[in-house]
Scaffold this motif. Structure first.
Motif, PDB file in Angstrom:
ATOM      1  N   CYS A   1       0.923  -1.158   0.110  1.00  0.00           N
ATOM      2  CA  CYS A   1      -0.063   0.119  -0.030  1.00  0.00           C
ATOM      3  C   CYS A   1       0.845   1.179  -0.072  1.00  0.00           C
ATOM      4  O   CYS A   1       2.284   1.355   0.512  1.00  0.00           O
ATOM      5  N   VAL A   2       0.165   2.297  -0.424  1.00  0.00           N
ATOM      6  CA  VAL A   2       0.949   3.604  -0.336  1.00  0.00           C
ATOM      7  C   VAL A   2       0.122   4.457   0.768  1.00  0.00           C
ATOM      8  O   VAL A   2      -0.928   4.518   0.907  1.00  0.00           O
ATOM      9  N   LEU A   3       0.851   5.152   1.602  1.00  0.00           N
ATOM     10  CA  LEU A   3       0.390   5.904   2.478  1.00  0.00           C
ATOM     11  C   LEU A   3       0.856   7.374   1.738  1.00  0.00           C
ATOM     12  O   LEU A   3       1.913   7.519   1.915  1.00  0.00           O
ATOM     13  N   LEU A   4      -0.028   8.132   1.943  1.00  0.00           N
ATOM     14  CA  LEU A   4      -0.129   9.493   1.102  1.00  0.00           C
ATOM     15  C   LEU A   4      -0.698  10.664   1.934  1.00  0.00           C
ATOM     16  O   LEU A   4      -1.576  10.503   2.639  1.00  0.00           O
ATOM     17  N   CYS A   5      -0.030  11.533   1.917  1.00  0.00           N
ATOM     18  CA  CYS A   5      -0.760  12.798   2.691  1.00  0.00           C
ATOM     19  C   CYS A   5      -0.270  14.057   1.732  1.00  0.00           C
ATOM     20  O   CYS A   5       0.760  14.182   1.278  1.00  0.00           O
ATOM     21  N   ALA A   6      -1.271  15.118   1.712  1.00  0.00           N
ATOM     22  CA  ALA A   6      -0.958  16.072   0.890  1.00  0.00           C
ATOM     23  C   ALA A   6      -1.765  17.248   1.497  1.00  0.00           C
ATOM     24  O   ALA A   6      -2.632  17.282   2.177  1.00  0.00           O
ATOM     25  N   THR A   7      -0.997  18.468   1.056  1.00  0.00           N
ATOM     26  CA  THR A   7      -1.829  19.964   1.688  1.00  0.00           C
ATOM     27  C   THR A   7      -1.491  20.791   0.825  1.00  0.00           C
ATOM     28  O   THR A   7      -0.496  20.768  -0.277  1.00  0.00           O
ATOM     29  N   ILE A   8      -2.462  21.985   0.898  1.00  0.00           N
ATOM     30  CA  ILE A   8      -2.284  23.033   0.100  1.00  0.00           C
ATOM     31  C   ILE A   8      -1.768  24.282   1.088  1.00  0.00           C
ATOM     32  O   ILE A   8      -1.535  25.613   0.472  1.00  0.00           O
TER      33      ILE A   8
ATOM     34  N   TRP B   1      -8.069   3.014  -5.997  1.00  0.00           N
ATOM     35  CA  TRP B   1      -8.645   4.509  -5.518  1.00  0.00           C
ATOM     36  C   TRP B   1      -7.853   4.842  -4.230  1.00  0.00           C
ATOM     37  O   TRP B   1      -7.590   4.019  -3.409  1.00  0.00           O
ATOM     38  N   ARG B   2      -7.879   6.095  -3.868  1.00  0.00           N
ATOM     39  CA  ARG B   2      -7.359   6.587  -2.465  1.00  0.00           C
ATOM     40  C   ARG B   2      -8.549   6.546  -1.536  1.00  0.00           C
ATOM     41  O   ARG B   2      -9.815   6.680  -1.758  1.00  0.00           O
ATOM     42  N   PHE B   3      -8.146   5.857  -0.389  1.00  0.00           N
ATOM     43  CA  PHE B   3      -9.317   5.507   0.683  1.00  0.00           C
ATOM     44  C   PHE B   3      -8.594   6.350   1.931  1.00  0.00           C
ATOM     45  O   PHE B   3      -7.485   6.161   2.578  1.00  0.00           O
ATOM     46  N   SER B   4      -9.496   7.279   2.561  1.00  0.00           N
ATOM     47  CA  SER B   4      -9.158   8.162   3.625  1.00  0.00           C
ATOM     48  C   SER B   4      -9.727   7.991   4.976  1.00  0.00           C
ATOM     49  O   SER B   4     -10.895   7.191   4.920  1.00  0.00           O
ATOM     50  N   PRO B   5      -9.068   8.012   6.001  1.00  0.00           N
ATOM     51  CA  PRO B   5      -9.758   8.080   7.242  1.00  0.00           C
ATOM     52  C   PRO B   5     -10.661   8.848   7.211  1.00  0.00           C
ATOM     53  O   PRO B   5     -10.989   9.760   6.914  1.00  0.00           O
ATOM     54  N   GLY B   6     -11.981   8.156   8.065  1.00  0.00           N
ATOM     55  CA  GLY B   6     -13.312   8.906   7.953  1.00  0.00           C
ATOM     56  C   GLY B   6     -13.956   8.174   7.124  1.00  0.00           C
ATOM     57  O   GLY B   6     -15.588   8.193   7.037  1.00  0.00           O
ATOM     58  N   TYR B   7     -13.712   7.384   5.904  1.00  0.00           N
ATOM     59  CA  TYR B   7     -14.652   6.861   5.094  1.00  0.00           C
ATOM     60  C   TYR B   7     -15.179   5.561   5.588  1.00  0.00           C
ATOM     61  O   TYR B   7     -14.280   4.978   6.127  1.00  0.00           O
ATOM     62  N   GLY B   8     -16.118   5.412   5.672  1.00  0.00           N
ATOM     63  CA  GLY B   8     -16.634   4.079   6.151  1.00  0.00           C
ATOM     64  C   GLY B   8     -16.422   3.924   7.531  1.00  0.00           C
ATOM     65  O   GLY B   8     -16.754   4.883   8.305  1.00  0.00           O
TER      66      GLY B   8
ATOM     67  N   VAL C   1      -2.042  17.248  13.131  1.00  0.00           N
ATOM     68  CA  VAL C   1      -3.580  16.880  13.474  1.00  0.00           C
ATOM     69  C   VAL C   1      -3.764  17.123  14.890  1.00  0.00           C
ATOM     70  O   VAL C   1      -2.955  17.278  15.647  1.00  0.00           O
ATOM     71  N   ASN C   2      -4.860  17.706  15.224  1.00  0.00           N
ATOM     72  CA  ASN C   2      -5.264  18.343  16.431  1.00  0.00           C
ATOM     73  C   ASN C   2      -6.077  17.421  17.219  1.00  0.00           C
ATOM     74  O   ASN C   2      -6.116  16.128  16.805  1.00  0.00           O
ATOM     75  N   GLU C   3      -6.230  17.793  18.493  1.00  0.00           N
ATOM     76  CA  GLU C   3      -6.887  16.668  19.332  1.00  0.00           C
ATOM     77  C   GLU C   3      -8.233  16.349  19.040  1.00  0.00           C
ATOM     78  O   GLU C   3      -8.619  15.195  19.407  1.00  0.00           O
ATOM     79  N   SER C   4      -8.776  17.058  18.439  1.00  0.00           N
ATOM     80  CA  SER C   4     -10.033  16.841  17.597  1.00  0.00           C
ATOM     81  C   SER C   4      -9.903  15.739  16.404  1.00  0.00           C
ATOM     82  O   SER C   4     -10.874  15.325  15.669  1.00  0.00           O
ATOM     83  N   LEU C   5      -8.749  15.471  15.955  1.00  0.00           N
ATOM     84  CA  LEU C   5      -8.373  14.591  14.767  1.00  0.00           C
ATOM     85  C   LEU C   5      -8.631  15.275  13.600  1.00  0.00           C
ATOM     86  O   LEU C   5      -8.894  14.709  12.473  1.00  0.00           O
ATOM     87  N   ILE C   6      -8.763  16.432  13.687  1.00  0.00           N
ATOM     88  CA  ILE C   6      -8.787  17.435  12.350  1.00  0.00           C
ATOM     89  C   ILE C   6      -7.492  18.024  11.640  1.00  0.00           C
ATOM     90  O   ILE C   6      -6.507  18.216  12.732  1.00  0.00           O
ATOM     91  N   LEU C   7      -7.038  17.659  10.631  1.00  0.00           N
ATOM     92  CA  LEU C   7      -5.844  17.877  10.016  1.00  0.00           C
ATOM     93  C   LEU C   7      -5.659  19.496   9.833  1.00  0.00           C
ATOM     94  O   LEU C   7      -6.686  20.179   9.587  1.00  0.00           O
ATOM     95  N   ILE C   8      -4.421  20.016  10.301  1.00  0.00           N
ATOM     96  CA  ILE C   8      -4.033  21.359  10.261  1.00  0.00           C
ATOM     97  C   ILE C   8      -2.718  21.284   9.462  1.00  0.00           C
ATOM     98  O   ILE C   8      -1.720  20.855   9.662  1.00  0.00           O
ATOM     99  N   PRO C   9      -2.769  22.009   8.093  1.00  0.00           N
ATOM    100  CA  PRO C   9      -3.909  22.993   7.607  1.00  0.00           C
ATOM    101  C   PRO C   9      -5.051  22.017   7.196  1.00  0.00           C
ATOM    102  O   PRO C   9      -5.131  20.910   7.100  1.00  0.00           O
ATOM    103  N   ARG C  10      -6.449  22.713   7.270  1.00  0.00           N
ATOM    104  CA  ARG C  10      -7.725  22.098   7.155  1.00  0.00           C
ATOM    105  C   ARG C  10      -7.616  21.407   5.799  1.00  0.00           C
ATOM    106  O   ARG C  10      -8.187  20.185   5.558  1.00  0.00           O
ATOM    107  N   LYS C  11      -7.211  22.221   4.829  1.00  0.00           N
ATOM    108  CA  LYS C  11      -7.288  21.836   3.256  1.00  0.00           C
ATOM    109  C   LYS C  11      -6.169  20.618   2.963  1.00  0.00           C
ATOM    110  O   LYS C  11      -5.065  21.076   2.561  1.00  0.00           O
ATOM    111  N   SER C  12      -6.166  19.491   3.732  1.00  0.00           N
ATOM    112  CA  SER C  12      -5.202  18.694   3.644  1.00  0.00           C
ATOM    113  C   SER C  12      -5.888  17.159   3.441  1.00  0.00           C
ATOM    114  O   SER C  12      -7.049  17.171   3.779  1.00  0.00           O
ATOM    115  N   VAL C  13      -5.248  16.190   3.030  1.00  0.00           N
ATOM    116  CA  VAL C  13      -5.573  14.855   2.947  1.00  0.00           C
ATOM    117  C   VAL C  13      -4.545  13.671   3.289  1.00  0.00           C
ATOM    118  O   VAL C  13      -3.430  14.105   3.199  1.00  0.00           O
ATOM    119  N   THR C  14      -5.179  12.833   4.053  1.00  0.00           N
ATOM    120  CA  THR C  14      -4.373  11.719   4.161  1.00  0.00           C
ATOM    121  C   THR C  14      -5.165  10.224   3.532  1.00  0.00           C
ATOM    122  O   THR C  14      -6.357  10.626   3.598  1.00  0.00           O
TER     123      THR C  14
END
Length: 209
Positions: free
Chosen positions: A69-76, A128-135, A159-172
């Motif tokens: 598998c590929v582990l991927l993260c991206a941000t703007i 295809w890409r499958f992210s945490p929070g899917y299903g 990632v903050n204590e609420s498990l939100i990625l910072i910057p917000r416009k990011s993907v794992t």
């Protein structure tokens, strides 16, 4: 943005163009990824060489045909978040438009990363890409993915204590890799990162993806 049969009018097109140009001036697209062997366990997937265990029936089904598998993260970058917040105080229309554009932009960064991965591993097949929070793939795995990828150091992603990625416009995301043909499951609403704020779902409709 909710447009389906009706096209945006000239005023809205002008706002979209203005927001797009402003957003492109400030963002700093970045991504990082690593390829790992994986082992199929009874109720999870073990990522070889790490302490990472991918839990959930949906991610297990997603990687059922895979040996890697590929582990991927991206941000703007945080600059996109700042721009959206600045618009929220003066012009909500521009804030909404820019938010939508930024969501699209980070997905395009992921597309670029995926193209690079597929060029390097051209003899393999990919899911295809499958992210945490899917299903039922839990968000709680976000910190572990970032740690394995050294994402804070490499691309400034946290990632903050609420498990939100910072910057917000990011993907794992996780992408499965196999030497054999992979059956192509159709993406549904459960695997869409817009599912909680989708105008189509609110109307009882679907976007067709």
């Amino acid at each position: 943005m909710g447009f389906k049969n009706n096209q945006p009018d000239e005023k809205m097109i002008s706002i979209i163009d203005e927001c797009e140009n402003t957003l492109l001036d400030v963002i700093k697209p970045r991504y990082t990824y690593k390829v790992f062997d994986i082992e199929q366990c009874d109720n999870s997937i073990s990522v070889v060489g790490t302490s990472l265990v991918l839990k959930g029936k949906d991610i297990k089904a997603h990687l059922a045909d895979c040996t890697k598998c590929v582990l991927l993260c991206a941000t703007i970058s945080v600059d996109a978040d700042r721009l959206i917040r600045s618009y929220e105080t003066v012009d909500m229309a521009k804030a909404v438009v820019t938010d939508c554009l930024a969501s699209t932009a980070v997905e395009q960064v992921c597309d670029e990363a995926e193209c690079e991965i597929k060029e390097k591993l051209c003899d393999y097949n990919f899911t295809w890409r499958f992210s945490p929070g899917y299903g039922d793939f839990p968000l709680e795995i976000q910190p572990e993915i970032l740690k394995v990828l050294d994402a804070q150091k490499r691309i400034g992603l946290n990632v903050n204590e609420s498990l939100i990625l910072i910057p917000r416009k990011s993907v794992t995301a996780v992408i499965g890799i196999s030497e054999n043909q992979i059956s192509k499951g159709k993406r549904g609403c459960v695997s869409c990162n817009m599912k909680d704020r989708c105008e189509y779902r609110k109307r009882g409709d679907r976007c067709g993806t």
